[in-house]
Design a protein around this motif. Structure first.
Motif, short mmCIF file in Angstrom:
data_model
loop_
_atom_site.label_atom_id
_atom_site.label_comp_id
_atom_site.label_asym_id
_atom_site.label_seq_id
_atom_site.Cartn_x
_atom_site.Cartn_y
_atom_site.Cartn_z
N ALA A 310 0.81 -1.20 0.05
CA ALA A 310 -0.05 -0.03 0.20
C ALA A 310 1.06 1.36 0.18
O ALA A 310 0.49 2.20 -0.86
CB ALA A 310 -0.97 0.07 1.29
N ALA A 311 1.98 1.26 0.73
CA ALA A 311 2.80 2.28 0.83
C ALA A 311 3.44 2.64 -0.63
O ALA A 311 3.63 3.76 -1.20
CB ALA A 311 3.97 2.14 1.81
N VAL A 312 3.90 1.36 -1.30
CA VAL A 312 4.55 1.64 -2.57
C VAL A 312 3.41 2.16 -3.60
O VAL A 312 3.78 3.38 -4.28
CB VAL A 312 4.69 0.23 -3.17
CG1 VAL A 312 5.26 0.50 -4.60
CG2 VAL A 312 5.98 -0.16 -2.39
N ASP A 313 2.11 1.98 -3.61
CA ASP A 313 1.17 2.63 -4.32
C ASP A 313 1.00 3.99 -3.89
O ASP A 313 0.70 4.94 -4.93
CB ASP A 313 0.01 1.57 -4.27
CG ASP A 313 0.01 0.26 -4.99
OD1 ASP A 313 0.75 0.11 -5.48
OD2 ASP A 313 -0.82 -0.62 -4.50
N MET A 314 0.93 4.16 -2.77
CA MET A 314 0.76 5.66 -2.19
C MET A 314 1.86 6.51 -2.82
O MET A 314 1.40 7.45 -3.40
CB MET A 314 0.57 5.68 -0.87
CG MET A 314 0.17 6.99 -0.30
SD MET A 314 0.19 7.14 1.39
CE MET A 314 -1.50 6.50 1.66
N VAL A 315 3.27 6.01 -2.81
CA VAL A 315 4.29 6.80 -3.01
C VAL A 315 4.11 7.26 -4.78
O VAL A 315 4.34 8.37 -5.02
CB VAL A 315 5.69 6.16 -2.68
CG1 VAL A 315 6.82 6.83 -3.38
CG2 VAL A 315 5.63 5.97 -1.30
N LYS A 316 3.81 6.06 -5.47
CA LYS A 316 3.57 6.33 -6.76
C LYS A 316 2.42 7.24 -7.24
O LYS A 316 2.67 8.26 -8.04
CB LYS A 316 3.36 4.96 -7.30
CG LYS A 316 4.44 3.99 -7.45
CD LYS A 316 3.65 2.57 -8.33
CE LYS A 316 4.61 1.60 -8.29
NZ LYS A 316 4.24 0.52 -8.98
N TYR A 317 1.41 7.26 -6.50
CA TYR A 317 0.45 8.18 -6.66
C TYR A 317 0.76 9.49 -6.24
O TYR A 317 0.42 10.56 -7.04
CB TYR A 317 -0.88 7.51 -5.52
CG TYR A 317 -1.87 8.74 -5.51
CD1 TYR A 317 -2.74 9.19 -6.60
CD2 TYR A 317 -2.06 9.06 -4.18
CE1 TYR A 317 -3.65 10.02 -6.28
CE2 TYR A 317 -3.31 10.16 -3.71
CZ TYR A 317 -4.11 10.40 -5.01
OH TYR A 317 -4.94 11.52 -4.65
N TYR A 318 1.43 9.84 -5.17
CA TYR A 318 1.87 11.06 -4.94
C TYR A 318 3.02 11.64 -5.75
O TYR A 318 2.92 12.79 -5.99
CB TYR A 318 2.33 11.09 -3.47
CG TYR A 318 1.25 11.21 -2.34
CD1 TYR A 318 0.53 12.32 -2.49
CD2 TYR A 318 1.12 10.18 -1.34
CE1 TYR A 318 -0.62 12.32 -1.48
CE2 TYR A 318 0.27 10.18 -0.51
CZ TYR A 318 -0.78 11.38 -0.55
OH TYR A 318 -1.73 11.42 0.43
N VAL A 319 3.65 10.86 -6.31
CA VAL A 319 4.83 11.30 -7.19
C VAL A 319 4.04 11.78 -8.52
O VAL A 319 4.47 12.83 -9.15
CB VAL A 319 5.73 9.99 -7.54
CG1 VAL A 319 6.60 10.58 -8.84
CG2 VAL A 319 6.53 9.79 -6.37
N ILE A 320 2.97 10.94 -8.98
CA ILE A 320 2.46 11.45 -10.07
C ILE A 320 1.66 12.76 -9.86
O ILE A 320 1.63 13.65 -10.87
CB ILE A 320 1.31 10.37 -10.65
CG1 ILE A 320 2.19 9.22 -10.95
CG2 ILE A 320 0.46 10.77 -11.48
CD1 ILE A 320 1.31 7.99 -11.08
N LEU A 321 1.30 12.88 -8.87
CA LEU A 321 0.40 14.19 -8.48
C LEU A 321 1.44 15.29 -8.63
O LEU A 321 1.06 16.39 -9.11
CB LEU A 321 -0.19 14.16 -6.97
CG LEU A 321 -1.75 13.54 -7.06
CD1 LEU A 321 -2.18 13.39 -5.59
CD2 LEU A 321 -2.58 14.05 -7.90
N VAL A 322 2.79 15.20 -7.85
CA VAL A 322 3.65 16.33 -7.74
C VAL A 322 4.22 16.65 -9.20
O VAL A 322 4.31 17.72 -9.25
CB VAL A 322 4.69 15.72 -6.78
CG1 VAL A 322 6.00 16.80 -6.87
CG2 VAL A 322 4.37 15.66 -5.41
#
Length: 827
Positions: A310-322
């Motif tokens: 879940a942390a990996v998916d969350m980090v990817k999601y936030y990187v895309i947003l940034v």
């Protein structure tokens, strides 16, 4: 709670989940009511206090007298002192909720008063303060009423309530615009509404200029006669723009509330995808059998794996947003040629959202979680490496600016205040107090100092200088592009239409080949020149279609030219090393772009990436040219059509339909900007997925990159020597002073230029669009016949001089370091 057994790894520390370990309850009615009030109160404050639906015009009129701005400055100072006091004296104590609520209430009241009283100088302050109260209220609700609610349930509550409030605000605002008696035709954005807003703003016009009272008809209208003194004309122009911004904000503010609640709803909906709720730990039970303990230990390990994924998916999601937000900031720099106000709004929104997302990511995914996720995911491992690089630290220093020394100073006061509150009744308490008295900072401050002391400051400050210089080049490149296109637009007016088509095609290709020039400016230029001349020849809409086709042809030809630049430059091994052809991210981009057809990731990179760097990189990587052009074709729909239409509408003789076409123009500009930002987000997702799935393949050495590896090895001795002599502890004092001074000057100049983009009152560069004329007066949007007037004295001139001096100091420092390193190597 009892700890996990030693043979099971400790669960990752996820921000809100670990902070609320007892959050195991489903949402109840009272939780929904609390969240609704936390979201609804700021919306009500915005509608009643800042918009025409309530008393917005009355509020701004009441604070229009000039002495109110000085009173507002006092309240700003009081708010800052109050916030510093909260931090220094640890007032938000969870165990003393009444004192915490009272202090927070006083702080919010001071902030509201400061934002309202400064409303004439900073019209957006009250609106932004109102909407950003929403996340503050939600944090307080989470800490109190909804403390035991599951993370997923809490985000669902916010999502639903924010969506309902957004729908209610839309219904209310649209109904008001059509049914209001504000003008005979309602309150739509028409000339009648603008005229009424100007009449209601008479008191604002009378106080916005310090020397005398202004009148819109004689001082600010297009028919107004500008003063002969260019300085006075510039001041009146700024004052008129400030008054216009006030009544525009009063009309526009409901839309800000609608957009904020809508995006908050989407954000919280996406958060529900990441279930970070840990399983209950039964090892704390009084009697547990060995079989139960083994099963629970296995469950804890499985739960750790789930949380890590879940942390990996969350980090990817936030990187895309940034990445999406960063691209939005880049776009905002260049859409000013079509809409200055929209460019400022884009800059404020994307920059604020990017900072908020970064802060939230740091809070939500702690360091230990990132380290666990890096062991699990190749992408997060590369991200962690980039996160700890000097480039990322330089970006952090540039973003935080003076906040770091301010924080350390306040943390010192906080430590002194804590020492004074410590008891000393027993010998042990006296000993503890004496030990704390010797410390300069709290544990948080000491941790920050330890982190900062380990950084390579010479390398970081050098990169701060490079980033500042790139920012200056991009900014000046955009301004000069608008001026050049404005001159060409005027010069081509008497030229035959057929010759104009040929000339603009050639000019567009040449401009595409220049790195600082964005494609958006070229498309707007095509729409302006061809659309204007087509109205008297082939017709407006055929002219727009022809301009779009010519824009696509110029884009494709320029892509081949940029590809050729990359192919020629790519023969140089140093260029290959700079591009990073042997690195995993660049190889991931190469793999995506090598796909045939219209794959989503490939199209997103070619359409969403910056024009010049993307095509040149394709040339360096020697990709297939027809496939590159095929993947570029969708830019016709995403950028060329809307931005060319915007340029053409700027010259359209609209007559009674002017308001409708103005809305179409603004909407097309927004669609083009948001579309490119979304394409950047999709490209970031495609790159992260490729790195994740094909990391092993992308990491393998390649024969064609042996020369790059050899060059890296040869440069290693020089780079090691540079790192050795630039250690902060051994650098000569004049070296440190040189790089510190240059970085500080770059940061100061960059801050002023960034503020110039966000503020509606320009302080550095005069607002100038492609449709403006250089020879026109300032009040008419021109430069009074001199292109140098694009720079506003004294702030703009001082800023450019400071940044140029900083660049010279940076180059001098680099020359000294390089020469010394070579001498040391030879000896």
């Amino acid at each position: 709670p009892a700890k996990v057994p030693e043979d099971a790894s400790e669960l990752p520390d996820f921000g809100l989940t670990q902070s609320y370990a007892d959050a195991t309850e489903d949402p109840r009615l009272r939780d929904g009511v609390a969240v609704f009030l936390a979201c609804g109160a700021p919306c009500a404050l915005l509608l009643l206090g800042c918009s025409l639906l309530g008393y917005g015009m009355e509020v701004y009129t009441a604070v229009a007298p000039r002495n109110m701005d000085k009173v507002g400055s006092i309240f700003v100072f009081a708010t800052a002192v109050c916030m510093c006091g909260i931090f220094v004296f640890d007032i938000p104590d969870p165990d003393r909720w009444l004192r915490r609520v009272l202090v927070e209430f006083v702080s919010i009241c001071l902030g509201i008063a400061a934002a309202v009283l400064k409303g004439i100088r900073y019209p957006w302050a009250a609106v932004l303060f109102a909407v950003f109260l929403m996340p503050l209220f939600l944090v307080e609700v989470r800490r109190s009423v909804c403390r035991r609610v599951k993370r997923k349930g809490f985000y669902w509550l916010i999502c639903v309530n924010a969506l309902v409030l957004s729908a209610c605000q839309i219904a209310l605002w649209v109904s008001w615009m059509f049914l209001s008696s504000y003008t005979p035709n309602g309150a739509m954005w028409t000339e009648q509404t603008k005229a009424q807003l100007r009449r209601d703003s008479r008191q604002i016009y009378a106080n916005v200029y310090e020397e005398r009272a202004l009148n819109w008809a004689s001082d600010c209208s297009p028919e107004a006669v500008a003063p002969t003194d260019p300085v006075v004309a510039g001041l009146i122009e700024t004052a008129c723009a400030s008054a216009e911004t006030v009544w525009f904000v009063v009309w526009m503010s409901p839309l800000i509330g609608i957009l904020f609640t809508f995006f908050l709803s989407i954000f919280c909906f996406l958060q529900t995808w990441f279930d970070l709720t840990a399983l209950p730990d039964c090892t704390e039970q009084e009697s547990v059998t060995e079989d139960q303990l083994a099963r629970e230990t296995s469950a804890q390990v499985r739960e750790q794996d789930r949380l890590t994924k879940a942390a990996v998916d969350m980090v990817k999601y936030y990187v895309i947003l940034v990445v999406t937000m960063m691209m939005g900031v880049y776009i905002a720099i260049y859409i000013g040629g079509a809409s200055v106000h929209l460019a400022s709004a884009f800059m404020a929104f994307f920059a604020g959202a990017m900072m908020a997302i970064v802060v939230y990511l740091i809070h939500e995914v702690k360091q230990v979680s990132l380290e666990r996720a890096a062991e699990y995911s190749a992408f997060v491992k590369n991200l962690k490496k980039a996160y700890t690089s000097d480039w990322m630290r330089a970006i952090g220093i540039g973003s935080m600016n003076v906040l770091i020394p301010i924080f350390l100073g306040l943390d010192t006061l906080r430590q002194r205040a804590r020492v004074l509150r410590m008891p000393q009744k027993t010998p042990q308490e006296k000993e503890d107090k004496e030990a704390e008295r010797k410390k300069w900072f709290t544990s948080t401050g000491e941790r920050l100092c330890r982190e900062l002391s380990a950084w390579s400051w010479c390398s970081i400050l050098t990169k701060v200088n490079i980033l500042g210089e790139l920012f200056l080049i991009l900014t000046l490149g955009g301004k000069l592009t608008f001026i050049l296109f404005s001159w060409l637009n005027t010069a081509l007016e008497p030229v035959d239409f057929g010759i104009v088509l040929v000339l603009v095609f050639v000019v567009g290709i040449v401009m595409f080949m220049l790195p600082p020039v964005p494609g958006s400016a070229v498309y707007v230029f095509y729409g302006i020149v061809i659309g204007k001349q087509a109205q008297s020849t082939i017709g407006f809409w055929p002219g727009v279609a022809l301009a779009c086709v010519i824009g696509l042809a110029a884009k494709l030809v320029a892509c081949v030219g940029q590809y050729a630049i990359g192919a020629l430059a790519g023969k140089n091994v140093q260029v290959q090393k700079t591009i990073g052809v042997d690195t995993v991210p660049t190889r991931a981009i190469e793999k995506i772009l090598s796909e045939r057809g219209w794959k989503l990731g490939k199209v997103a990179i070619l359409v969403g990436g910056p024009d010049w760097p993307t095509s040149v990189t394709c040339g360096v990587l020697r990709l297939n040219i027809p496939q590159m052009l095929l993947g570029t074709l969708p830019v016709f729909l995403s950028s060329i059509i809307p931005q060319t239409l915007v340029g053409a509408l700027l010259t359209m003789e609209t007559g009674s339909d002017a308001n409708f076409w103005n809305m179409v123009k603004t909407g097309a500009t927004a669609v083009a900007g948001l579309g490119q930002a979304v394409a950047s987000g999709v490209a970031a997702y495609a790159i992260t997925q490729t790195i994740e799935l094909d990391h092993e393949e992308l990491s393998r050495p390649r024969a064609e990159h042996e020369a790059v590896a050899l060059l890296t090895e040869r440069q290693k001795a020089y780079n090691d020597k540079v790192a050795e002599i630039t250690k902060w502890s051994v650098m000569p004092s004049h070296w440190r002073a040189l790089i510190l001074l240059s970085a500080a000057m770059q940061l100061m100049g960059g801050f002023v230029i960034a503020a110039d983009f966000v503020l509606f009152e320009p302080i550095c560069f005069r607002k100038f669009q492609i449709t403006s004329r250089i020879d026109d007066a300032f009040l008419d949007g021109g430069l009074n016949g001199n292109v140098l007037n694009i720079v506003l004295p004294p702030v703009g001139v001082i800023t450019l001089v400071v940044m140029c001096i900083a660049t010279a100091l940076h180059l001098a420092h680099g020359k000294i370091v390089g020469r010394t390193a070579m001498q040391r190597l030879k000896s």
